[in-house]
Motif scaffolding. Structure first.
Motif, PDB file in Angstrom:
ATOM      1  N   PRO A 281      -7.634   8.790 -10.353  1.00  0.00           N
ATOM      2  CA  PRO A 281      -9.048   8.175  -9.983  1.00  0.00           C
ATOM      3  C   PRO A 281      -8.537   7.999  -8.726  1.00  0.00           C
ATOM      4  O   PRO A 281      -7.947   7.969  -8.365  1.00  0.00           O
ATOM      5  CB  PRO A 281      -9.330   7.793 -11.192  1.00  0.00           C
ATOM      6  CG  PRO A 281      -7.784   7.106 -11.941  1.00  0.00           C
ATOM      7  CD  PRO A 281      -7.224   8.788 -11.672  1.00  0.00           C
ATOM      8  N   ALA A 282      -9.776   7.921  -7.863  1.00  0.00           N
ATOM      9  CA  ALA A 282      -9.681   6.899  -6.909  1.00  0.00           C
ATOM     10  C   ALA A 282     -10.074   5.782  -7.553  1.00  0.00           C
ATOM     11  O   ALA A 282     -10.960   4.934  -8.358  1.00  0.00           O
ATOM     12  CB  ALA A 282     -10.905   8.044  -6.229  1.00  0.00           C
ATOM     13  N   ILE A 283      -9.217   5.074  -6.263  1.00  0.00           N
ATOM     14  CA  ILE A 283      -9.137   3.596  -6.992  1.00  0.00           C
ATOM     15  C   ILE A 283     -10.079   2.554  -5.722  1.00  0.00           C
ATOM     16  O   ILE A 283     -10.774   2.086  -5.865  1.00  0.00           O
ATOM     17  CB  ILE A 283      -8.144   2.919  -7.104  1.00  0.00           C
ATOM     18  CG1 ILE A 283      -7.516   0.823  -6.687  1.00  0.00           C
ATOM     19  CG2 ILE A 283      -7.209   2.807  -5.109  1.00  0.00           C
ATOM     20  CD1 ILE A 283      -8.284   0.669  -8.609  1.00  0.00           C
TER      21      ILE A 283
ATOM     22  N   GLY B  56     -18.529   4.494  11.236  1.00  0.00           N
ATOM     23  CA  GLY B  56     -19.138   5.317   9.932  1.00  0.00           C
ATOM     24  C   GLY B  56     -17.474   6.415  10.340  1.00  0.00           C
ATOM     25  O   GLY B  56     -17.696   7.379   9.724  1.00  0.00           O
ATOM     26  N   VAL B  57     -16.812   5.281   8.584  1.00  0.00           N
ATOM     27  CA  VAL B  57     -14.749   5.869   8.134  1.00  0.00           C
ATOM     28  C   VAL B  57     -15.603   6.073   6.655  1.00  0.00           C
ATOM     29  O   VAL B  57     -16.486   5.035   5.897  1.00  0.00           O
ATOM     30  CB  VAL B  57     -14.509   5.093   8.098  1.00  0.00           C
ATOM     31  CG1 VAL B  57     -14.563   4.451  10.193  1.00  0.00           C
ATOM     32  CG2 VAL B  57     -14.406   3.705   7.603  1.00  0.00           C
ATOM     33  N   SER B  58     -15.189   7.566   5.824  1.00  0.00           N
ATOM     34  CA  SER B  58     -14.793   7.731   4.896  1.00  0.00           C
ATOM     35  C   SER B  58     -13.372   8.156   4.021  1.00  0.00           C
ATOM     36  O   SER B  58     -13.123   9.517   4.634  1.00  0.00           O
ATOM     37  CB  SER B  58     -15.860   8.711   4.564  1.00  0.00           C
ATOM     38  OG  SER B  58     -17.867   7.954   5.067  1.00  0.00           O
ATOM     39  N   PHE B  59     -13.117   7.643   3.355  1.00  0.00           N
ATOM     40  CA  PHE B  59     -12.016   8.471   2.886  1.00  0.00           C
ATOM     41  C   PHE B  59     -11.904   7.698   1.255  1.00  0.00           C
ATOM     42  O   PHE B  59     -13.038   6.690   0.848  1.00  0.00           O
ATOM     43  CB  PHE B  59     -11.037   7.839   3.770  1.00  0.00           C
ATOM     44  CG  PHE B  59     -10.908   6.333   3.691  1.00  0.00           C
ATOM     45  CD1 PHE B  59     -11.118   5.690   4.568  1.00  0.00           C
ATOM     46  CD2 PHE B  59      -9.701   5.666   2.866  1.00  0.00           C
ATOM     47  CE1 PHE B  59     -10.933   3.801   5.186  1.00  0.00           C
ATOM     48  CE2 PHE B  59      -9.518   4.081   3.052  1.00  0.00           C
ATOM     49  CZ  PHE B  59     -10.870   3.070   4.200  1.00  0.00           C
ATOM     50  N   GLN B  60     -11.108   8.088   0.427  1.00  0.00           N
ATOM     51  CA  GLN B  60     -11.033   7.826  -0.648  1.00  0.00           C
ATOM     52  C   GLN B  60      -8.829   7.478  -0.604  1.00  0.00           C
ATOM     53  O   GLN B  60      -8.237   8.041   0.046  1.00  0.00           O
ATOM     54  CB  GLN B  60     -10.880   8.983  -1.790  1.00  0.00           C
ATOM     55  CG  GLN B  60     -12.526   8.695  -1.855  1.00  0.00           C
ATOM     56  CD  GLN B  60     -12.705  10.120  -2.891  1.00  0.00           C
ATOM     57  OE1 GLN B  60     -11.643  10.986  -3.323  1.00  0.00           O
ATOM     58  NE2 GLN B  60     -13.889  10.288  -3.377  1.00  0.00           N
ATOM     59  N   VAL B  61      -8.826   6.664  -2.096  1.00  0.00           N
ATOM     60  CA  VAL B  61      -7.516   6.328  -1.890  1.00  0.00           C
ATOM     61  C   VAL B  61      -7.792   6.723  -3.440  1.00  0.00           C
ATOM     62  O   VAL B  61      -8.223   6.133  -4.847  1.00  0.00           O
ATOM     63  CB  VAL B  61      -6.811   4.452  -1.379  1.00  0.00           C
ATOM     64  CG1 VAL B  61      -5.621   4.488  -1.993  1.00  0.00           C
ATOM     65  CG2 VAL B  61      -7.460   4.463   0.026  1.00  0.00           C
TER      66      VAL B  61
END
Lengths: 413, 336
Positions: free
Chosen positions: B2-4, B22-27
């Motif tokens: 799952p993404a934290i 407008g930055v988008s990302f997942q960790v």
């Protein structure tokens, strides 16, 4: 709780800094010692503990002079000759507690055995025991003078009678002599030479002119240095921003208000410590150094409340400085100059009741004035808590204004 | 996994200036994620929005499911921040600093003491715990700075340029600490740096950020693979689109780009630059060639130039790494 964590941490940092100790406690004590010592030296090396009695001498004759000398030689009273206009104004404004008026022709009247009325004008809010003590001294001296005058007058009248009557009536004249003297003494009793007049006050509080150097210097410099402590708050916030710990705290579960209150609280504590140490010095140490001790007045609770409000106000001012200053120099240099100027304006160097005559309402624009005014009333004039409510409200208003504007202008980014 | 952290089109403006566009990302949970970019690219501003220091102008992010715009108080309990600055109190001891930051996160009593002792062990500073920070070396201060971000055991740790101004020995120590935290405690880490070697060493994935935008986001392996077998810069006396196209068609060449000429060398007649990137070494025109195998591509390019009587003025072979990826994508060096 976080407010306390921040405050405790900041106090830990503060008390590790020896420079802060010098500014918080060393400098004010040095200022007080020098200032009160210099004031004492200016009045002759020894503090004049006699009660001052301003006298308006409209007569200037030998009788009036004898009265003044009689009062001073009775001990405990110092005569200060002043003009009538000055006395009238000072009594009206409440900057003088009482004055003795010697009427014109006083000397002639006393010499002639006529009634002469002295006026001891005292404001009702003046210290009653002091007024009463002065009245007794004046009455005593005046009674002696009146008695002397009556005796001289009676003897003169008797002499005149004896010189003019024929020998056949000499025995009658001798009988009339004592009766004439008794009449004069009776007249003296029924028509007293001194009457006490009380004026309706135009101001609530009267200045006691007999304030000691300590009573003027200690509160004044305490106020000055407590407000200078606001620089410590500003510097602490600036340093926290500079090293980046402010960002770290903003990223932690602390609200912005908690953070700022936490930064202000150590200043409140430090300011109160300042007040306790400096006042303690005034009460306990100054007498050991041969100076008059500081009197804490009649309302210690009011003194504590004013000190707390002043400390809060100083902290609020610190936050405002932190919000407006952009560089270290603005905190250390510019704000320092402004705080010293505010201290001068607010009566920290020159007692408010003197400075008011020159600056008038301008003084009221700085919080120092209200703190100094409250301490002067409490410590010098023996005012009560109720008497200093206006000054406390003013300090509260300044605190709220500093905090609100500071919060509004504070750059959390 | 799952993404934290889920970042969705985050924007930050300072007046007219748009620092993050407008930055988008997942960790993912347990991931070490890199934010790579030069100074001023928007890395710290992005982190500031994710940690509650700055309010986003637009967009949002969720940390452990908590929206940073509406549930920041909850999100903050999951975060730990190690700022770029040495955010410590110099006159206090390392222990006093750590205890203070622990208390701020609600730790107290025995729990606090144990946590402080633990993080002091992690950064190997137990022996110096009671000495004032101002007596520490730069590297030791950096380690305490990291420890202060760990004391409350965050699930997501933001490390913002943690090795700036650190000696090599301390830098290695910081790397070991980061890897140990991730391996042994499963801590998710966002690591920002402008040192590509650090991101390559520590991170499984990275976003390359420049001028407030993410220009590439992938695993480190895939990012480097963008350059195939590497990049060569070939300086020639003159070059035109025909030469460029011919080189692009050579074996082992994936792509050829005509760079803008250097100041000293005006472009060949009729030649137009494909990129605004300036030729790094050349005195004439430069062709940037993305290869499948750099040495074999060099052989075929030189052969072509000889055949067509084009004089070679310079040759630079760039190893495939994040630095050359950044150069390839932006035309700038990371440390410009």
């Amino acid at each position: 709780m976080n407010v306390l964590h921040i405050a405790v941490k900041d106090l830990g940092i503060l008390f590790r800094d020896r420079g802060v100790f010098i500014q918080l406690l060393g400098l004010p004590l040095i200022f007080i010692l020098v200032f009160s010592g210099a004031m004492q030296a200016a009045v002759g090396g020894q503090q004049d503990t006699r009660m001052p009695l301003p006298v308006v001498d409209q007569d200037r004759g030998p009788g009036a002079r004898a009265l003044r000398e009689g009062i001073e030689s009775a001990g405990g009273v110092r005569i200060d000759l002043i003009d009538q206009a000055v006395a009238d104004e000072a009594l009206d404004k409440g900057t003088m507690a009482r004055a003795l008026y010697i009427p014109a022709n006083f000397s002639d009247d006393v010499a002639a055995g006529r009634q002469a009325t002295l006026h001891l004008v005292s404001r009702p809010d003046a210290d009653i025991p002091r007024t009463e003590a002065l009245r007794l001294v004046i009455e005593g001296v005046a009674r002696d003078m009146a008695l002397e005058g009556q005796i001289v007058t009676s003897l003169r009248q008797m002499g005149e009678m004896m010189a003019n009557v024929p020998d056949a009536f000499a025995a009658l004249a001798v009988e009339q002599g004592p009766a004439q003297a008794r009449e004069q003494f009776e007249l003296s009793r029924n028509r007293p030479l001194v009457s006490l007049v009380t004026r309706v006050p135009q101001r609530a509080v009267t200045v006691e002119e007999e304030a000691t150097a300590a009573q003027l210097a200690v509160p004044g410099f305490t106020v000055l240095f407590v407000f200078l402590t606001s620089q410590a708050t500003a510097r602490s916030i600036y340093d926290e921003k500079k090293v980046g710990s402010f960002r770290r705290l903003l990223a932690s579960p602390i609200s912005k208000v908690e953070l700022l209150v936490g930064k202000m609280l150590p200043n409140v504590v430090a300011s109160l410590i300042q007040v306790v140490v400096i006042f303690g010095f005034g009460v306990l140490v100054l007498p050991l150094l041969g100076q008059a001790p500081l009197s804490l007045g009649n309302a210690p609770l009011a003194v504590v409340l004013v000190a707390v409000l002043m400390a809060l106000c100083s902290s609020g001012l610190g936050m405002l400085i932190a919000a407006l200053a952009r560089t270290e120099n603005q905190i250390g240099g510019l704000s320092g100059v402004i705080l010293w100027a505010m201290g001068i304006l607010g009566g920290s160097f020159i007692p408010v009741f003197f400075l008011e005559r020159f600056l008038g309402p301008v003084m009221r624009l700085v919080p120092h004035y209200w703190a100094n005014s409250a301490f002067t009333d409490l410590l010098v004039r023996g005012a009560s808590l109720a008497d200093v409510v206006p000054q406390m409200v003013a300090l509260l208003v300044f605190t709220a204004a500093f905090f609100t504007v500071g919060l509004w202008r504070f750059d959390f980014d | 996994m799952p993404a934290i952290l889920e970042v969705d089109n985050l924007v930050k403006k300072f007046g007219e200036f748009e620092a993050v566009k407008g930055v988008s990302f997942q960790v993912e949970e347990g991931e070490v994620f890199g934010l790579l970019g030069p100074n001023g690219a928007g890395k710290t501003t992005t982190i500031s929005m994710l940690t509650g220091i700055l309010a986003p102008t637009a967009g949002t992010a969720r940390i452990g499911g908590y929206d940073v715009r509406t549930q920041m108080a909850q999100a903050k309990t999951l975060n730990g921040l190690v700022p770029q600055d040495l955010a410590l109190y110099p006159t206090l001891s390392a222990r006093a600093n750590l205890e203070f930051f622990g208390r701020v996160y609600g730790l107290k009593g025995r729990d606090l003491k144990e946590r402080v002792a633990d993080v002091l062990r992690v950064v190997s500073l137990t022996e110096r715990a009671d000495q004032a920070i101002e007596t520490f070396s730069g590297g030791m201060k950096r380690r305490v700075n990291i420890a202060a971000g760990l004391v409350h055991q965050p699930r997501l740790l933001f490390l913002d340029e943690p090795t700036v101004g650190v000696d090599p020995q301390s830098r290695n120590h910081i790397f070991e600490s980061v890897l140990r935290l991730n391996r042994e405690r499963g801590m998710s880490i966002i690591y920002t740096s402008h040192y590509m070697e650090e991101v390559e060493l520590l991170c499984s994935r990275a976003a390359i950020i420049d001028e407030g935008r993410i220009i590439a986001l992938d695993t480190i392996k895939n990012l480097i693979a963008m350059l195939g077998g590497g990049v060569i810069h070939v300086g020639v006396e003159r070059a035109d689109p025909t030469t460029r196209d011919a080189i692009a068609a050579l074996p082992m060449v994936k792509e050829a780009v005509l760079l803008a000429p250097s100041v000293a060398a005006p472009p060949a007649p009729g030649a137009e630059a494909d990129l605004h990137e300036r030729a790094p070494l050349a005195t004439g025109s430069v062709i940037k060639i993305v290869t499948e195998h750099s040495q074999q591509a060099v052989v075929s390019v030189i052969g072509y130039l000889n055949t067509h009587d084009i004089m070679l003025t310079s040759l630079e072979i760039l190893e495939p790494n994040l630095e050359s990826v950044f150069l390839h994508l932006t035309g700038k060096k990371l440390r410009d």
